[in-house]
Write an enzyme that holds these catalytic residues in place. Structure first.
Site, PDB file in Angstrom:
ATOM      1  CB  SER A   1       2.687  -4.971   4.038  1.00 56.63           C
ATOM      2  OG  SER A   1       1.774  -5.473   3.093  1.00 56.63           O
TER       3      SER A   1
ATOM      4  CG  HIS B   1       8.723  -6.279   0.941  1.00 52.21           C
ATOM      5  ND1 HIS B   1       7.371  -6.207   1.178  1.00 52.21           N
ATOM      6  CD2 HIS B   1       8.939  -5.662  -0.251  1.00 52.21           C
ATOM      7  CE1 HIS B   1       6.785  -5.592   0.162  1.00 52.21           C
ATOM      8  NE2 HIS B   1       7.713  -5.239  -0.712  1.00 52.21           N
TER       9      HIS B   1
ATOM     10  CB  SER C   1       5.379  -9.085   5.392  1.00 54.51           C
ATOM     11  OG  SER C   1       4.308  -8.453   4.740  1.00 54.51           O
TER      12      SER C   1
ATOM     13  CG  HIS D   1      -0.394  -3.743  -5.039  1.00 53.92           C
ATOM     14  ND1 HIS D   1      -1.063  -2.581  -4.738  1.00 53.92           N
ATOM     15  CD2 HIS D   1       0.114  -4.192  -3.857  1.00 53.92           C
ATOM     16  CE1 HIS D   1      -0.968  -2.332  -3.439  1.00 53.92           C
ATOM     17  NE2 HIS D   1      -0.265  -3.302  -2.875  1.00 53.92           N
TER      18      HIS D   1
ATOM     19  CG  ASP E   1      -0.522  -8.201   4.710  1.00 51.52           C
ATOM     20  OD1 ASP E   1      -1.316  -8.778   3.938  1.00 51.52           O
ATOM     21  OD2 ASP E   1       0.537  -7.683   4.307  1.00 51.52           O
ATOM     22  CG  HIS E   2      -3.141  -5.622   3.187  1.00 50.54           C
ATOM     23  ND1 HIS E   2      -3.342  -5.864   1.841  1.00 50.54           N
ATOM     24  CD2 HIS E   2      -1.792  -5.517   3.337  1.00 50.54           C
ATOM     25  CE1 HIS E   2      -2.184  -5.894   1.220  1.00 50.54           C
ATOM     26  NE2 HIS E   2      -1.220  -5.700   2.105  1.00 50.54           N
TER      27      HIS E   2
ATOM     28  CG  HIS F   1      -3.218  -2.643   0.554  1.00 52.25           C
ATOM     29  ND1 HIS F   1      -2.275  -2.401   1.529  1.00 52.25           N
ATOM     30  CD2 HIS F   1      -2.543  -3.199  -0.480  1.00 52.25           C
ATOM     31  CE1 HIS F   1      -1.082  -2.808   1.106  1.00 52.25           C
ATOM     32  NE2 HIS F   1      -1.222  -3.285  -0.110  1.00 52.25           N
TER      33      HIS F   1
END
Length: 534
Positions: A148, A211, A213, A376, A413-414, A489
């Site tokens: 991220s 964080h 992002s 996750h 983002d992913h 990811h």
């Protein structure tokens, strides 16, 4: 008021809305190990001096201009097509669903419909109804599958960089603070471009303000985990020379100019000698109270720490708002006390009301950050519920704004390794077992599965066990076939959905770093091509 709160008020001299509620704790834990991401997995302890070894960065990609040129080429190809309009975006809202793979989108869509009593597959999320959509290529300069940090640099700064790094070019190696401070390697974000054009700016997240992002909007760092001075020192570096991300947010451009900052992460801004408004000690070792500094810079600003305080703010009477709703990460929606923690929709509403006071417009970054954490942990129920909270906020934003002058872009983002498979029948509970198929041993399996994660659900002979009596709860950990402490990811493309002025540009397949350049074109900000030029 408890004595520890009085002490904080005395020391920080903050302007508070004194409407304190009870303590609420977050059971979400950090799931990102930078040593694994850079290829240096040596147990749970961080290595003090590590580089991103065994990961190749093409030399030409270390120059930010390589990425600018590529983005302008992708924009030019889109401008060669028939343009439906030449409208300019006064306002831009970028919604980021962290870890929101296309499978997550599809599964959330089905869950939404099933919660409404339908079969589910025919339902749609709010942003899926936007007029234009496309795909974003998410790799970063030295990684096939990104994190991220490098992705935030792409979709907010318009340049791809190395994994784990934020706001700096790929010429910077992991943990090289000196290189990250070289002006030639430091990038600017679309938030700064917007501020230079006289627009208001804000960041919102359900994770923490430091964080990966949201930090893409303001931070420049060779390690995404350098969130406060204590974190920097843990890597053997001098925090007085290597400035942590919380300090950057409060004291440097563009962070210090944000009019809205909502998220968790209270502890990164306070010294360990002070307890925050959630009853937990700060994390800083330097004795600095960054919230005191913020207040000195924003005498008309307010700090809020719970839902009641947030909804009591008169946005027209304050210059800026910082909301820190947890000591660390905010809670999953399914676990949160709804009377204490605001929803993402409520954060979005206050953000738009505040920023829209600027006649020149605004840029807002709004993240549904816990989608990623649910994935996750292989807790698909949590991930999908967070995705549904995310889509509610997007619908609210579209309803609150004028489609003629406000561009809303939704992306991720992913991806994650979540899959929907096995030919389940129409209407099969998306969080349940596939009732229409079995494995080679005659055992039914779940509709949703992960490629990697903590639980394979096998017996002593390595055969899959029957999950009929284990599934059903929202916090169920779904099966995976690669044994790991947590899910990983994935590297496939993610979706982009756009509505408003110049939304037609967000179609087809594009590099992730092109996204902010398209938004800048639509709003006539930044140093690149602009719709105003034509």
């Amino acid at each position: 008021i408890p004595s520890n709160i009085k002490d904080m008020l005395r020391k920080s001299q903050l302007v508070f809305l004194i409407l304190l509620a009870g303590t609420a704790w977050c059971r979400v834990v950090d799931v990102h190990d930078p040593d694994e991401l850079v290829g240096q997995r040596f147990g749970i302890n961080r290595v003090l001096s590590g580089m991103a070894t065994n990961k190749y960065t093409p030399p030409e990609e270390k120059d930010p201009q390589f990425w600018y040129k590529l983005a302008y080429e992708e924009l030019a190809k889109r401008l060669e097509l028939s343009q439906p309009n030449a409208k300019r975006a006064k306002n831009i809202i970028l919604f980021l669903g962290d870890g929101m793979s296309l499978t997550t989108v599809a599964a959330a869509r089905i869950l939404k419909g099933q919660r409404q009593g339908k079969t589910g597959e025919e339902s749609s999320l709010s942003f899926e109804r936007f007029s234009h959509s496309g795909l974003s290529r998410t790799y970063c300069s030295n990684a096939q599958v990104p994190d991220s940090a490098c992705t935030a640099t792409a979709y907010l700064c318009g340049v791809k960089t190395n994994i784990v790094e934020i706001g700096v070019s790929a010429a910077v190696n992991y943990n090289n603070c000196t290189a990250s401070q070289d002006p030639a390697n430091r990038l600017t974000s679309i938030a700064e471009w917007a501020q230079n054009a006289g627009k208001s700016t804000g960041i919102v997240t359900t994770t923490t303000l430091t964080h990966a992002s949201p930090s893409g909007a303001y931070a420049k760092t060779a390690n995404r985990l350098w969130e406060c001075d204590t974190d920097v020192a843990s890597y053997g570096l001098d925090p007085s020379n290597c400035i942590d991300m919380a300090t950057q947010l409060v004291t440097q451009v563009p962070g210090k100019n944000f009019e809205v900052m909502f998220g968790g992460g209270f502890g990164k801004f306070l010294p360990s000698s002070i307890k925050d408004l959630h009853g937990k000690p700060g994390e800083r070792s330097d004795g600095v109270n960054l919230l005191s500094r913020w207040q000195a810079q924003h005498p008309g600003g307010v700090l809020v720490s719970n839902r009641k305080q947030l909804l009591s703010v008169d946005v027209s009477s304050v210059s800026s708002i910082i909301g820190l709703f947890e000591s660390q990460l905010m809670k999953f929606h399914l676990e949160a006390d709804e009377t204490y923690q605001p929803t993402l929709s409520e954060l979005t509403e206050v953000t738009i009301k505040k920023l829209s006071q600027n006649k020149n417009g605004y840029f807002a970054f709004i993240e549904g950050g816990l989608i990623d954490y649910g994935n996750h942990q292989n807790r698909a129920g949590y991930a999908l519920d967070e995705a549904l909270e995310f889509e509610k906020a997007i619908q609210l934003a579209r309803d609150m704004t004028d489609i003629e002058d406000t561009l809303i872009v939704v992306t991720s983002d992913h991806g994650h390794t979540l899959s929907i498979a096995g030919y389940p029948g129409r209407g099969t509970p998306i969080l349940g077992l596939n009732q229409h198929d079995t494995d080679v041993n005659g055992v039914k399996y779940s509709v949703l599965n992960y490629a990697a994660g903590p639980n394979n659900y096998q017996d002593s002979q390595g055969k899959r066990i029957d999950l009929s009596d284990q599934m059903g709860g929202d916090d169920f950990v779904f099966p995976s076939y690669i044994q790991k402490e947590q899910g990983t990811h994935s590297g496939e493309d993610v979706g982009i959905f756009a509505s408003g002025p110049q939304s037609h540009l967000f179609s087809g397949v594009m590099q992730q770093h092109t996204i902010p350049h398209l938004m800048a074109y639509a709003a006539c900000i930044g140093s690149g091509p602009k719709v105003c030029d034509t």
